[in-house]
Scaffold this motif. Structure first.
Motif, PDB file in Angstrom:
ATOM      1  N   UNK A   1     -32.029  87.087  71.811  1.00  0.00           N
ATOM      2  CA  UNK A   1     -30.782  87.158  72.573  1.00  0.00           C
ATOM      3  C   UNK A   1     -30.968  86.222  73.761  1.00  0.00           C
ATOM      4  N   UNK A   2     -30.087  85.256  73.905  1.00  0.00           N
ATOM      5  CA  UNK A   2     -30.228  84.232  74.951  1.00  0.00           C
ATOM      6  C   UNK A   2     -31.641  83.669  74.980  1.00  0.00           C
ATOM      7  N   UNK A   3     -32.146  83.413  73.821  1.00  0.00           N
ATOM      8  CA  UNK A   3     -33.473  82.821  73.652  1.00  0.00           C
ATOM      9  C   UNK A   3     -34.644  83.726  74.061  1.00  0.00           C
ATOM     10  N   UNK A   4     -34.390  85.012  74.225  1.00  0.00           N
ATOM     11  CA  UNK A   4     -35.469  85.955  74.562  1.00  0.00           C
ATOM     12  C   UNK A   4     -35.649  86.883  73.360  1.00  0.00           C
ATOM     13  N   UNK A   5     -36.895  87.182  72.950  1.00  0.00           N
ATOM     14  CA  UNK A   5     -37.078  88.077  71.803  1.00  0.00           C
ATOM     15  C   UNK A   5     -36.358  89.412  72.017  1.00  0.00           C
ATOM     16  N   UNK A   6     -35.697  89.897  70.961  1.00  0.00           N
ATOM     17  CA  UNK A   6     -34.842  91.085  71.116  1.00  0.00           C
ATOM     18  C   UNK A   6     -35.590  92.285  71.690  1.00  0.00           C
ATOM     19  N   UNK A   7     -36.872  92.415  71.335  1.00  0.00           N
ATOM     20  CA  UNK A   7     -37.606  93.597  71.803  1.00  0.00           C
ATOM     21  C   UNK A   7     -37.778  93.609  73.320  1.00  0.00           C
ATOM     22  N   UNK A   8     -37.604  92.429  73.953  1.00  0.00           N
ATOM     23  CA  UNK A   8     -37.742  92.361  75.414  1.00  0.00           C
ATOM     24  C   UNK A   8     -36.425  92.603  76.143  1.00  0.00           C
ATOM     25  N   UNK A   9     -35.303  92.603  75.418  1.00  0.00           N
ATOM     26  CA  UNK A   9     -34.018  92.762  76.127  1.00  0.00           C
ATOM     27  C   UNK A   9     -33.167  93.939  75.653  1.00  0.00           C
ATOM     28  N   UNK A  10     -33.277  94.300  74.384  1.00  0.00           N
ATOM     29  CA  UNK A  10     -32.368  95.342  73.892  1.00  0.00           C
ATOM     30  C   UNK A  10     -32.904  96.747  74.176  1.00  0.00           C
ATOM     31  N   UNK A  11     -31.972  97.707  74.296  1.00  0.00           N
ATOM     32  CA  UNK A  11     -32.364  99.106  74.514  1.00  0.00           C
ATOM     33  C   UNK A  11     -32.835  99.694  73.187  1.00  0.00           C
ATOM     34  N   UNK A  12     -33.417 100.899  73.236  1.00  0.00           N
ATOM     35  CA  UNK A  12     -33.894 101.548  72.002  1.00  0.00           C
ATOM     36  C   UNK A  12     -32.741 101.724  71.007  1.00  0.00           C
ATOM     37  N   UNK A  13     -31.615 102.171  71.520  1.00  0.00           N
ATOM     38  CA  UNK A  13     -30.462 102.389  70.646  1.00  0.00           C
ATOM     39  C   UNK A  13     -29.986 101.079  70.030  1.00  0.00           C
ATOM     40  N   UNK A  14     -29.972 100.021  70.851  1.00  0.00           N
ATOM     41  CA  UNK A  14     -29.529  98.709  70.336  1.00  0.00           C
ATOM     42  C   UNK A  14     -30.515  98.178  69.293  1.00  0.00           C
ATOM     43  N   UNK A  15     -31.820  98.416  69.539  1.00  0.00           N
ATOM     44  CA  UNK A  15     -32.816  97.975  68.551  1.00  0.00           C
ATOM     45  C   UNK A  15     -32.634  98.727  67.243  1.00  0.00           C
ATOM     46  N   UNK A  16     -32.349 100.031  67.369  1.00  0.00           N
ATOM     47  CA  UNK A  16     -32.153 100.823  66.144  1.00  0.00           C
ATOM     48  C   UNK A  16     -30.960 100.269  65.360  1.00  0.00           C
ATOM     49  N   UNK A  17     -29.885  99.947  66.081  1.00  0.00           N
ATOM     50  CA  UNK A  17     -28.705  99.410  65.395  1.00  0.00           C
ATOM     51  C   UNK A  17     -28.990  98.059  64.745  1.00  0.00           C
ATOM     52  N   UNK A  18     -29.833  97.273  65.418  1.00  0.00           N
ATOM     53  CA  UNK A  18     -30.170  95.966  64.846  1.00  0.00           C
ATOM     54  C   UNK A  18     -30.993  96.139  63.565  1.00  0.00           C
ATOM     55  N   UNK A  19     -31.925  97.096  63.581  1.00  0.00           N
ATOM     56  CA  UNK A  19     -32.705  97.374  62.362  1.00  0.00           C
ATOM     57  C   UNK A  19     -31.757  97.824  61.254  1.00  0.00           C
ATOM     58  N   UNK A  20     -30.823  98.715  61.604  1.00  0.00           N
ATOM     59  CA  UNK A  20     -29.863  99.202  60.600  1.00  0.00           C
ATOM     60  C   UNK A  20     -29.041  98.041  60.052  1.00  0.00           C
ATOM     61  N   UNK A  21     -28.624  97.129  60.956  1.00  0.00           N
ATOM     62  CA  UNK A  21     -27.830  95.971  60.510  1.00  0.00           C
ATOM     63  C   UNK A  21     -28.633  95.143  59.511  1.00  0.00           C
ATOM     64  N   UNK A  22     -29.927  94.944  59.810  1.00  0.00           N
ATOM     65  CA  UNK A  22     -30.775  94.144  58.912  1.00  0.00           C
ATOM     66  C   UNK A  22     -30.887  94.802  57.537  1.00  0.00           C
ATOM     67  N   UNK A  23     -31.069  96.128  57.541  1.00  0.00           N
ATOM     68  CA  UNK A  23     -31.246  96.837  56.256  1.00  0.00           C
ATOM     69  C   UNK A  23     -29.932  96.861  55.464  1.00  0.00           C
ATOM     70  N   UNK A  24     -28.848  97.102  56.173  1.00  0.00           N
ATOM     71  CA  UNK A  24     -27.557  97.159  55.474  1.00  0.00           C
ATOM     72  C   UNK A  24     -27.225  95.770  54.912  1.00  0.00           C
ATOM     73  N   UNK A  25     -27.482  94.730  55.725  1.00  0.00           N
ATOM     74  CA  UNK A  25     -27.170  93.368  55.265  1.00  0.00           C
ATOM     75  C   UNK A  25     -27.970  93.035  54.002  1.00  0.00           C
ATOM     76  N   UNK A  26     -29.219  93.483  53.960  1.00  0.00           N
ATOM     77  CA  UNK A  26     -30.046  93.222  52.783  1.00  0.00           C
ATOM     78  C   UNK A  26     -29.435  93.873  51.531  1.00  0.00           C
ATOM     79  N   UNK A  27     -28.967  95.109  51.711  1.00  0.00           N
ATOM     80  CA  UNK A  27     -28.339  95.827  50.604  1.00  0.00           C
ATOM     81  C   UNK A  27     -27.023  95.187  50.181  1.00  0.00           C
TER      82      UNK A  27
END
Ligand SMILES: Nc1ncnc2c1ncn2[C@@H]1O[C@H](COP(=O)(O)OP(=O)(O)OP(=O)(O)O)[C@@H](O)[C@H]1O
Length: 355
Positions: free
Chosen positions: A257-283
């Protein structure tokens, strides 16, 4: 294809259960330790022949029992069976026949798993993300597995030669082949990530609006330099270290996000949603490219997410048209959805509730 019937015997604290899940959204609720995750774990076992919680497969066999048995009926005709005893003997069946390879079960029962531990996909090193890319490329490209396996073998051989301080000319012969397969592998991985990005953008846009997440593929070496040149120029250092520093074994999926690794900027909830987005997109990609539906297993969906995000996630899962199993301690937290089927688990007893 959806699971229409699932039977478990002597699996963790479940002595015996026989359930008829719906083709869409299924909710499994119950108190801590009641056996909810065990139901998801059983489905995972049936597909992959292992647990997602423990490396020691015998741990899932119910205490004081000799073996566990699982059975699933899929669609109208497919029947999958799996049994494992304390000696590690495994019996798998597809429609009553022994499959040649256990991987045939995984082909019939492709799964996407989301657990509170799935954060590891973003927080840990690149291995999990590389596996994520390779799962997608494997399912979308029939040549992928062969190329991946060749590459792996060649790398192993090169590393052995490096450690034994083999002659540079001998290593150069292997490097030619390794370079060829590295390029082939990279081409396929990149193509899969490109198609993923098309699907992923829309899902991330729904889950994390106004968060400019950028997803890019990193091939494992400087993309402006041919791999042949990298292997040659780094040979001296690789020999000193005893392994190949750069190559396709270092590939990664970069999320920023803005050239910073997501784990350094997103909240726990946002990270969870990003993981879910990755898994759903794969499916979603699998079903778009191959008309094959994944089954989604979501353990403890409510954790880390507020009510609005829970609704968004469940709606997105519902939109996939796939079968979904969600566990929750408190069903009230997910009462905004109309569940096709609801199961209650108490001390390993699974009962179907009216939805
Ligand atoms: N081999 C085994 N034999 C019998 N019981 C087991 C075995 N392994 C684990 N258990 C028990 O089975 C239960 C498994 O619970 P599971 O993790 O499925 O619960 P859960 O409902 O998902 O709980 P939580 O909400 O806390 O995550 C636990 O009570 C655990 O102590």
């Amino acid at each position: 294809m959806a699971i229409q019937q699932l039977s478990l015997t002597h699996f963790r604290n479940i002595k015996a259960a026989d359930i008829r899940p719906a083709g869409g959204l299924n909710l499994i609720h119950g108190a801590n330790g009641s056996g909810k995750t065990s139901v998801l774990e059983a489905i995972w076992f049936l597909s992959l022949g292992r647990s997602f919680r423990s490396h020691q497969s015998q741990r899932v066999i119910q205490y004081e029992q000799e073996a566990f048995t699982l059975f699933a009926r899929m669609g109208d005709e497919e029947r999958l069976g799996f049994r494992r005893n304390r000696q590690g003997e495994v019996e798998a069946r597809i429609n009553g026949e022994r499959p040649e390879k256990l991987a045939q079960l995984a082909k019939l029962l492709p799964l996407q798993l989301i657990t509170p531990e799935s954060f590891a996909l973003l927080l840990d090193g690149p291995k999990a993300r590389r596996e994520y890319i390779d799962w997608g490329a494997f399912h979308s490209d029939p040549q992928f597995h062969l190329i991946w396996a060749r590459c792996r073998r060649l790398l192993k051989q090169r590393n052995q030669l490096l450690r034994s301080q083999a002659d540079d000319r001998q290593i150069a012969i292997w490097d030619k082949q390794l370079a060829h397969y590295s390029n082939e592998l990279t081409l396929r991985r990149r193509a899969w990530v490109d198609s993923l990005n098309g699907v992923l953008k829309g899902i991330i846009g729904t889950f994390l609006p106004n968060v400019p997440v950028r997803v890019s593929f990193s091939q494992g070496w400087d993309s402006k330099t041919p791999i042949e040149q990298i292997l040659e120029s780094q040979l001296h250092r690789d020999k000193q270290l005893g392994y190949t520093v750069s190559g396709p074994h270092k590939a990664d999926l970069r999320l920023r996000v803005n050239n910073i690794p997501v784990q350094d900027v997103l909240s726990r909830g946002q990270l969870k949603l990003l993981v879910c987005a990755l898994k759903i997109a794969q499916g979603v990609l699998l079903s778009e490219q191959h008309q094959k539906q994944c089954i989604y297993l979501v353990d403890d969906l409510a954790s880390e997410l507020d009510s609005e995000k829970r609704t968004q996630l469940l709606s997105q899962l519902e939109q996939t048209g796939s079968q979904v199993f969600v566990t929750a301690i408190d069903p009230e937290q997910l009462a905004m959805m109309s569940w096709q089927r609801v199961f209650h688990v108490e001390h390993g007893q699974v009962t179907t509730k009216d939805s």
